[in-house]
Design a protein around this motif. Structure first.
Motif, mmCIF file in Angstrom:
data_model
loop_
_atom_site.group_PDB
_atom_site.id
_atom_site.type_symbol
_atom_site.label_atom_id
_atom_site.label_comp_id
_atom_site.label_asym_id
_atom_site.label_seq_id
_atom_site.Cartn_x
_atom_site.Cartn_y
_atom_site.Cartn_z
ATOM 1 N N ASP A 198 -115.828 -30.809 12.311
ATOM 2 C CA ASP A 198 -114.772 -30.578 11.660
ATOM 3 C C ASP A 198 -113.607 -31.580 12.031
ATOM 4 N N GLY A 199 -113.365 -32.880 11.477
ATOM 5 C CA GLY A 199 -112.676 -34.135 11.770
ATOM 6 C C GLY A 199 -113.149 -34.668 12.798
ATOM 7 N N SER A 200 -113.887 -33.971 14.368
ATOM 8 C CA SER A 200 -113.421 -34.733 15.591
ATOM 9 C C SER A 200 -114.510 -35.767 15.853
ATOM 10 N N TRP A 201 -114.459 -36.019 16.321
ATOM 11 C CA TRP A 201 -115.638 -37.478 17.414
ATOM 12 C C TRP A 201 -115.326 -37.470 17.782
ATOM 13 N N GLU A 202 -116.406 -37.512 19.061
ATOM 14 C CA GLU A 202 -116.817 -37.689 21.017
ATOM 15 C C GLU A 202 -117.322 -39.241 21.000
ATOM 16 N N PRO A 203 -116.706 -39.918 21.028
ATOM 17 C CA PRO A 203 -117.069 -41.372 21.856
ATOM 18 C C PRO A 203 -119.232 -41.692 22.138
ATOM 19 N N TRP A 204 -119.614 -40.304 22.770
ATOM 20 C CA TRP A 204 -120.801 -40.528 22.703
ATOM 21 C C TRP A 204 -121.708 -39.597 21.380
#
Length: 323
Positions: A198-204
């Motif tokens: 849903d558009g979120s994107w964590e660095p890892w």
């Protein structure tokens, strides 16, 4: 919280070598770090000191770096070991046969090769089924289990074949394995559009998805072998696999996501499904994680924090530690 580095190892298993990632413990178990601690600032374990160890198993079309967010949240308080399972990423060249028993035996082979003891075994999705089978086949190897949105069998509707059910459950993932991508940016864009995130994107997550890619531009593809995924998917639906959780003598916890694989309101589990599966008659205790779906329970920041908290309780008895 800074980046947590890992080392890459190869351990002998049937047919070759399993690729394994290890995030070593860097903090003395008797002195838990603050939430801002990282491997670069910690004091390290003393020579010969026994650090708590977690062995973590990924999902059916995933790889070891799916646990990177959990490693970051653990912040060196335990050793985290995660293999690329047979037929995926760094272990894609290992031959079949595949299946839960094979992955379970590979897991024990890596435990022996690395000299691990008093292990907490964790698994996400298919990895949770592997963990349950490993707990039945090798109960003396594990301190406890943590099953993350998996490990409890699904009822197969009458008249629906295992192949049809597998397509219904992970059809989009199966299609991804057949798709080629012109470059790494295109693969990133594919995942960023996935409804689960849903558009979120964590660095890892970047490292996780890029580890999956093999080939050359403009024909990059997933490293997951389709034959391995088909065989493993069918095995998760097998009656013998479904019975594993009822044969466990090793206790543990099931964390289950509120929402499903495509972020749909119905998750893989709910109270009624777990009741119907007879989970109350097993040594596994369920806990819903609200606000998560099948992917974000492991890959999202909040989900990774819940998983890390459970692992810390299981390994060092720290209670509801903030992570």
């Amino acid at each position: 919280m800074g980046a947590i580095t890992y080392e890459e190892l190869r351990v002998p298993v049937r047919g070759g070598h399993l690729t394994v990632l290890r995030w070593p413990a860097t903090v003395r178990p008797t002195t838990p770090p603050s939430p801002s601690s990282s491997s670069s600032s910690s004091s390290g374990t003393a020579p010969g000191e026994h650090a708590p160890t977690v062995v973590a198993l990924h999902g059916i079309t995933s790889n070891a770096l799916s646990w990177a967010g959990v490693a970051r949240r653990l912040a060196g308080r335990v050793t985290l070991v995660a293999p690329d399972l047979r037929g995926r990423a760094g272990s894609s060249s290992l031959p079949g046969p595949y299946g839960m028993a094979t992955h379970a035996d590979d897991t024990v082979a890596l435990i022996e090769a690395l000299g691990l003891r008093d292990v907490v075994l964790a698994g996400h999705s298919m990895g949770a089924f592997v963990a349950a089978v490993a707990g039945v086949r090798h109960p003396d190897r594990f301190r406890s289990l943590l099953l993350v949105d998996g490990g409890v069998g699904f009822p197969v509707p009458e008249g629906l074949s295992a192949d049809d059910l597998l397509t219904a459950v992970i059809g989009p993932a199966m299609e991804r394995l057949k798709t080629t991508f012109p470059d790494r940016a295109a693969y990133r864009a594919f995942w960023q559009r996935h409804p689960a995130f849903d558009g979120s994107w964590e660095p890892w997550m970047e490292g996780h998805i890029q580890r999956d890619l093999v080939g050359r531009e403009p024909e990059l593809r997933s490293s997951c072998l389709l034959d391995a995924v088909r065989a493993d998917g069918a095995d998760t639906l097998d009656e013998e696999t479904a019975r594993a959780i009822h044969r466990l003598t090793v206790g543990g916890e099931l964390l289950w996501a509120e929402r499903g694989i495509m972020n749909e309101p119905q998750g893989l589990y709910d109270d009624q499904r777990l009741k119907s599966a007879g989970l109350a008659d097993t040594p596994i205790h369920p806990r819903e994680v609200p606000g998560t779906n099948h992917y974000t329970l492991l890959l999202g920041d909040e989900g990774a924090g819940v998983v890390a908290e459970s692992l810390l309780r299981a390994t060092v008895g720290v209670g509801r530690t903030r992570v």
